[in-house]
Design an enzyme around this catalytic site. Structure first.
Site, mmCIF file in Angstrom:
data_model
loop_
_atom_site.group_PDB
_atom_site.id
_atom_site.type_symbol
_atom_site.label_atom_id
_atom_site.label_comp_id
_atom_site.label_asym_id
_atom_site.label_seq_id
_atom_site.Cartn_x
_atom_site.Cartn_y
_atom_site.Cartn_z
ATOM 1 C CG HIS A 134 -11.673 8.056 3.214
ATOM 2 N ND1 HIS A 134 -11.883 6.709 3.339
ATOM 3 C CD2 HIS A 134 -10.372 8.272 3.556
ATOM 4 C CE1 HIS A 134 -10.750 6.118 3.733
ATOM 5 N NE2 HIS A 134 -9.825 7.045 3.855
ATOM 6 C CB CYS A 149 -6.640 8.762 1.865
ATOM 7 S SG CYS A 149 -6.683 7.883 3.431
#
Ligand code: A2P
Length: 339
Positions: A244, A131
């Site tokens: 994130h 990710c």
């Protein structure tokens, strides 16, 4: 379900990413004639909704892939290691979200905005990158093409959803327990995650980096097909549920101004520039959560090196960082008549 669609399996359907894969298939109207939901024996008896129908969860076994054309895997590395080749042998195209196959020379590692054509070289298995790597390379690709990139220094601020549903529960439970004067119970993470942050994602390696940090180094090189890019990563877990954030410093081959970068990124697929300091605008995790774009802001000159730039990059780690990227790869295969 559509009669002319594909028979699709989601492996790890009950997990944080697997569940979202089902939702993303639905949202993007992916042509599915039959959806097969697979998880461990523990989940047999559960159902999950797809297009208004409750679909039963089945146990993942060796012959789960008969007649399945596409399987999206997100059930952990060991399950992928064992079952992705089983599915590929049955003629299923596997798009695997785990770490199991990413650095295998026979397996393409694909981000559709960056290296879609690599997907066409697969022999049954395609890997979805980590990710943190995905959102970084989506933001850097237009700069890489325009000015070349020699070096990347990145620090991540990573949400707990990347670790899975038990980690989401751990953060919730620790916050609740601490606020009620009880001791925080730790099961998943090496340190307390509530009201804390720690620079450890995955085990540490002999070179002093964590596994997650080396994923960012090696995967970036593989995706850009450029073994010369120097990357130094520090990956940090923070008490955020979704999204994130990354502080990224790069050194380009040719000089490029922040204004040029903003223009390049405004035209780039999958990117949204959120960068107007006069209005206090920059991207944050809460804004990225639930969206598929990679948000970029705080674009500025890094005066500490020649041709240096600094920026702040945020994305929903289980959407663009996992489920959406996987479905986009499948869409590309479909468009290329390879599914
Ligand atoms: P289950 O819910 O039956 O344990 P997460 O990453 O959110 O923790 O989710 C992991 C996913 O992988 C879940 O769907 C989980 O199913 C599935 N899974 C874990 N181990 C296995 C296994 N050995 N076989 C099949 N599915 C598995």
């Amino acid at each position: 379900m559509e009669q002319n669609g594909l028979k699709v399996a989601v492996v790890g359907a009950t997990g944080a990413v697997g569940n979202l894969m089902i939702k993303v298939l639905e949202e993007r109207n992916f042509p599915v004639s039959r959806l097969k939901l697979l998880a461990s024996a523990r989940s047999v008896g559960k159902t999950l909704p797809f297009r208004g129908v409750e679909v039963p969860v089945e146990e993942l076994v060796e012959d789960s892939f008969k007649d399945v054309q596409l399987a999206l895997f997100s059930a952990g590395g060991s399950t992928s290691k064992k079952f992705a080749p089983v599915a590929a042998r049955a003629g299923t195209v596997v798009i695997d979200n785990s770490n199991a196959w990413r650095m295998d020379k026979e397996v393409p590692l694909v981000v559709p905005e960056v290296n879609p054509e690599a997907a066409l070289t697969h022999s049954g298995i395609i890997a979805n990158p980590n990710c943190s790597t995905i959102q970084m390379v989506v933001a850097l690709k237009p700069i890489y093409d325009a000015a070349g990139i020699r070096r990347i220094v990145v620090t991540t601020f990573q949400a707990v959803s990347g670790t899975g549903k038990r980690a989401i529960e751990e953060l919730k439970n620790q916050v609740r327990d601490i606020m009620n004067g009880r001791e925080a119970v730790r099961e998943i993470y090496p340190r307390q995650i509530a009201f804390n942050c720690f620079p450890q994602i995955g085990p540490f390696l002999d070179n002093g980096f964590s596994e997650e940090e080396m994923k960012m180094v090696n995967e970036t090189r593989k995706i850009f097909s450029d073994s010369r890019i120097r990357v130094c990563a520090t990956t940090v877990r923070i008490p955020v549920f979704y999204g994130h954030s990354e502080s990224i410093n790069i050194e380009t081959e040719k000089p490029v101004s922040p204004e040029q970068v903003r223009r390049l990124l405004e035209d780039a697929p999958g990117v949204k520039v959120v960068d107007d300091l006069s209005k206090g605008s920059y991207p944050v995790a809460l804004d990225a959560a639930g969206r598929d774009e990679t948000l970029v802001g705080r674009i500025r000159i890094d005066p500490s090196v020649e041709n240096g730039l600094a920026m702040w990059v945020v994305a929903d780690n289980i959407r663009k960082g996992a489920a959406t990227n996987a479905v986009q790869i499948a869409e590309f295969l479909l468009k290329s008549k390879r599914l």
